[in-house]
Design an enzyme around this catalytic site. Structure first.
Site, PDB file in Angstrom:
ATOM      1  N   GLU A   1      33.753  49.758  37.911  1.00 33.32           N
ATOM      2  CA  GLU A   1      33.052  48.634  38.515  1.00 33.32           C
ATOM      3  C   GLU A   1      33.420  47.322  37.816  1.00 33.32           C
ATOM      4  O   GLU A   1      33.335  47.235  36.580  1.00 33.32           O
ATOM      5  CB  GLU A   1      31.542  48.875  38.428  1.00 33.32           C
ATOM      6  CG  GLU A   1      30.826  48.365  39.649  1.00 33.32           C
ATOM      7  CD  GLU A   1      29.313  48.396  39.482  1.00 33.32           C
ATOM      8  OE1 GLU A   1      28.647  47.511  40.007  1.00 33.32           O
ATOM      9  OE2 GLU A   1      28.835  49.322  38.796  1.00 33.32           O
TER      10      GLU A   1
ATOM     11  N   LYS B   1      60.158  37.313  44.146  1.00 34.67           N
ATOM     12  CA  LYS B   1      58.735  37.151  43.794  1.00 34.67           C
ATOM     13  C   LYS B   1      58.545  37.347  42.294  1.00 34.67           C
ATOM     14  O   LYS B   1      57.834  36.582  41.634  1.00 34.67           O
ATOM     15  CB  LYS B   1      57.851  38.148  44.562  1.00 34.67           C
ATOM     16  CG  LYS B   1      56.400  38.095  44.091  1.00 34.67           C
ATOM     17  CD  LYS B   1      55.452  39.025  44.822  1.00 34.67           C
ATOM     18  CE  LYS B   1      54.069  38.961  44.181  1.00 34.67           C
ATOM     19  NZ  LYS B   1      53.076  39.851  44.794  1.00 34.67           N
TER      20      LYS B   1
ATOM     21  N   GLY C   1      50.200  47.596  45.451  1.00 35.63           N
ATOM     22  CA  GLY C   1      51.008  46.369  45.500  1.00 35.63           C
ATOM     23  C   GLY C   1      51.307  45.843  44.107  1.00 35.63           C
ATOM     24  O   GLY C   1      52.442  45.472  43.789  1.00 35.63           O
ATOM     25  N   LYS C   2      50.288  45.836  43.252  1.00 36.85           N
ATOM     26  CA  LYS C   2      50.504  45.426  41.859  1.00 36.85           C
ATOM     27  C   LYS C   2      51.514  46.345  41.185  1.00 36.85           C
ATOM     28  O   LYS C   2      52.386  45.901  40.446  1.00 36.85           O
ATOM     29  CB  LYS C   2      49.197  45.556  41.054  1.00 36.85           C
ATOM     30  CG  LYS C   2      48.189  44.483  41.275  1.00 36.85           C
ATOM     31  CD  LYS C   2      47.017  44.743  40.315  1.00 36.85           C
ATOM     32  CE  LYS C   2      45.845  43.857  40.634  1.00 36.85           C
ATOM     33  NZ  LYS C   2      44.673  44.151  39.799  1.00 36.85           N
TER      34      LYS C   2
ATOM     35  N   TYR D   1      47.437  38.257  49.577  1.00 35.47           N
ATOM     36  CA  TYR D   1      47.527  36.950  50.224  1.00 35.47           C
ATOM     37  C   TYR D   1      48.963  36.425  50.265  1.00 35.47           C
ATOM     38  O   TYR D   1      49.189  35.276  50.642  1.00 35.47           O
ATOM     39  CB  TYR D   1      46.617  35.949  49.492  1.00 35.47           C
ATOM     40  CG  TYR D   1      45.164  36.358  49.475  1.00 35.47           C
ATOM     41  CD1 TYR D   1      44.280  35.924  50.473  1.00 35.47           C
ATOM     42  CD2 TYR D   1      44.660  37.200  48.477  1.00 35.47           C
ATOM     43  CE1 TYR D   1      42.949  36.305  50.460  1.00 35.47           C
ATOM     44  CE2 TYR D   1      43.326  37.594  48.456  1.00 35.47           C
ATOM     45  CZ  TYR D   1      42.478  37.144  49.448  1.00 35.47           C
ATOM     46  OH  TYR D   1      41.155  37.525  49.441  1.00 35.47           O
TER      47      TYR D   1
ATOM     48  N   ASP E   1      43.866  41.809  36.009  1.00 28.43           N
ATOM     49  CA  ASP E   1      42.890  41.279  36.954  1.00 28.43           C
ATOM     50  C   ASP E   1      43.460  39.975  37.488  1.00 28.43           C
ATOM     51  O   ASP E   1      43.903  39.117  36.732  1.00 28.43           O
ATOM     52  CB  ASP E   1      41.506  41.070  36.338  1.00 28.43           C
ATOM     53  CG  ASP E   1      40.451  41.083  37.437  1.00 28.43           C
ATOM     54  OD1 ASP E   1      40.263  42.140  38.072  1.00 28.43           O
ATOM     55  OD2 ASP E   1      39.841  40.022  37.696  1.00 28.43           O
TER      56      ASP E   1
ATOM     57  N   THR F   1      45.213  50.419  36.965  1.00 25.72           N
ATOM     58  CA  THR F   1      45.038  49.873  38.311  1.00 25.72           C
ATOM     59  C   THR F   1      45.174  50.965  39.350  1.00 25.72           C
ATOM     60  O   THR F   1      45.861  51.959  39.124  1.00 25.72           O
ATOM     61  CB  THR F   1      46.087  48.775  38.607  1.00 25.72           C
ATOM     62  OG1 THR F   1      45.833  48.230  39.913  1.00 25.72           O
ATOM     63  CG2 THR F   1      47.504  49.311  38.580  1.00 25.72           C
TER      64      THR F   1
HETATM   65  O1  LIG Z   1      49.109  38.010  47.690  1.00 23.86           O
HETATM   66  C1  LIG Z   1      48.856  38.421  46.579  1.00 23.86           C
HETATM   67  N1  LIG Z   1      49.864  38.554  45.686  1.00 23.86           N
HETATM   68  C2  LIG Z   1      49.692  38.916  44.426  1.00 23.86           C
HETATM   69  O2  LIG Z   1      50.643  39.041  43.652  1.00 23.86           O
HETATM   70  C3  LIG Z   1      48.341  39.176  44.047  1.00 23.86           C
HETATM   71  N2  LIG Z   1      47.782  39.543  42.904  1.00 23.86           N
HETATM   72  C4  LIG Z   1      46.479  39.666  43.160  1.00 23.86           C
HETATM   73  N3  LIG Z   1      46.180  39.372  44.435  1.00 23.86           N
HETATM   74  C5  LIG Z   1      44.877  39.410  45.105  1.00 23.86           C
HETATM   75  O3  LIG Z   1      43.882  39.586  44.136  1.00 23.86           O
HETATM   76  C6  LIG Z   1      43.306  40.893  44.212  1.00 23.86           C
HETATM   77  C7  LIG Z   1      43.234  41.474  42.844  1.00 23.86           C
HETATM   78  O4  LIG Z   1      41.949  41.982  42.549  1.00 23.86           O
HETATM   79  P1  LIG Z   1      41.807  42.969  41.318  1.00 23.86           P
HETATM   80  O5  LIG Z   1      42.522  42.361  40.157  1.00 23.86           O
HETATM   81  O6  LIG Z   1      40.428  43.395  41.130  1.00 23.86           O
HETATM   82  O7  LIG Z   1      42.675  44.215  41.789  1.00 23.86           O
HETATM   83  P2  LIG Z   1      42.344  45.417  42.759  1.00 23.86           P
HETATM   84  O8  LIG Z   1      40.880  45.630  42.870  1.00 23.86           O
HETATM   85  O9  LIG Z   1      43.090  45.201  44.022  1.00 23.86           O
HETATM   86  O10 LIG Z   1      43.018  46.634  41.955  1.00 23.86           O
HETATM   87  P3  LIG Z   1      42.653  47.130  40.446  1.00 23.86           P
HETATM   88  O11 LIG Z   1      43.805  46.699  39.588  1.00 23.86           O
HETATM   89  O12 LIG Z   1      41.387  46.466  40.036  1.00 23.86           O
HETATM   90  O13 LIG Z   1      42.556  48.615  40.543  1.00 23.86           O
HETATM   91  C8  LIG Z   1      44.272  41.696  45.067  1.00 23.86           C
HETATM   92  O14 LIG Z   1      43.649  42.777  45.718  1.00 23.86           O
HETATM   93  C9  LIG Z   1      44.805  40.636  46.009  1.00 23.86           C
HETATM   94  O15 LIG Z   1      43.859  40.407  47.014  1.00 23.86           O
HETATM   95  C10 LIG Z   1      47.319  39.060  45.002  1.00 23.86           C
HETATM   96  N4  LIG Z   1      47.575  38.703  46.266  1.00 23.86           N
HETATM   97 MG   LIG Z   2      39.799  45.516  41.249  1.00 28.20          MG
END
Ligand SMILES: O=c1[nH]c(=O)c2ncn([C@@H]3O[C@H](COP(=O)(O)OP(=O)(O)OP(=O)(O)O)[C@@H](O)[C@H]3O)c2[nH]1
Ligand SMILES: [Mg+2]
Length: 197
Positions: A42, A177, A12-13, A156, A71, A8
């Site tokens: 992608e 959390k 935040g994750k 969010y 994801d 990733t």
């Molecule tokens: O308020 C939130 N608390 C959370 O705990 C949470 N987990 C996911 N999300 C949303 O979902 C998208 C993931 O999309 P996603 O899985 O493609 O990740 P990403 O593109 O941001 O990073 P990557 O892991 O792909 O590099 C994120 O950007 C957030 O908008 C969250 N929002």
């Molecule tokens: Mg992503």
């Protein structure tokens, strides 16, 4: 095991994962922590599982070690499950958390409280050299607020009230959390796998 790569670039994750992996005594690195830059992967899938597999398998193939990808996203019932897999890019390709949640608030402004239900979903994919990818899913039910409240978390979190909570996911502490989150629930299901690494 020395370290585990989480495929990733989302800081935040990674904050969530650091809280979650710390008690397991496992050092984790994101794609931003590696010595060489990693091109963006992608996300061409239409499900959380497909996108998680794409990310985990691409990095596993590159380094030939076990990799976890996450994801995730938010599904809102009044929006027929949107933003869903498009949560990160809901308001555009620049992936801005604030404009994403503002778009949701605008779309939800006339939706009554009883119809504001939704959930966070997290799918973890574990890719290992020469093995089939494993998937684990965690969900956290809740409702969508009428305004953004709170400074913790990401995405969010400021508009999401976990079921039974009077505070948003961004008002509670990172520890709180990570006791109830979709990410924690998915990780619980792979704890034994992680421990045997
Ligand atoms: O308020 C939130 N608390 C959370 O705990 C949470 N987990 C996911 N999300 C949303 O979902 C998208 C993931 O999309 P996603 O899985 O493609 O990740 P990403 O593109 O941001 O990073 P990557 O892991 O792909 O590099 C994120 O950007 C957030 O908008 C969250 N929002
Ligand atoms: Mg992503």
């Amino acid at each position: 095991m020395e370290e585990l790569i989480i495929a990733t670039k989302n800081k935040g994750k990674m904050k969530d994962f650091r809280v979650l992996f710390e008690p397991l005594g496992i050092k984790i690195s994101s794609l931003l922590d590696l010595s060489e830059p990693i091109d963006d992967i992608e996300e061409t899938g239409t499900t959380f599982e497909e996108n998680a597999a794409i990310k985990a398998e691409a990095i596993c193939e590159k380094f030939n070690i076990p990799v976890i990808a996450d994801d995730s996203g938010i599904e809102i019932d009044a929006l027929n499950g949107a933003p869903g897999v498009y949560s990160a890019r809901y308001a555009g390709e620049d992936k801005d958390d604030k404009t994403n949640l503002e778009k949701v608030l605008t779309e939800m402004q006339d939706v009554p409280q009883a119809e504001r239900t939704g959930r966070f979903v997290c799918v973890l994919a574990i890719a290992q050299p020469g093995q089939q990818t494993i998937f684990k899913r965690g969900e956290c039910e809740g409702t969508i607020g009428y305004q953004a409240i709170g400074k913790n978390g990401f995405g969010y979190d400021p508009i999401f009230y976990p079921t039974g909570s009077a505070k948003t996911m961004a008002e509670i502490t990172p520890d709180e959390k990570n006791q109830i989150s979709h990410r924690k629930k998915a990780l619980d299901k792979i704890e034994n796998w992680v421990k045997q690494l």
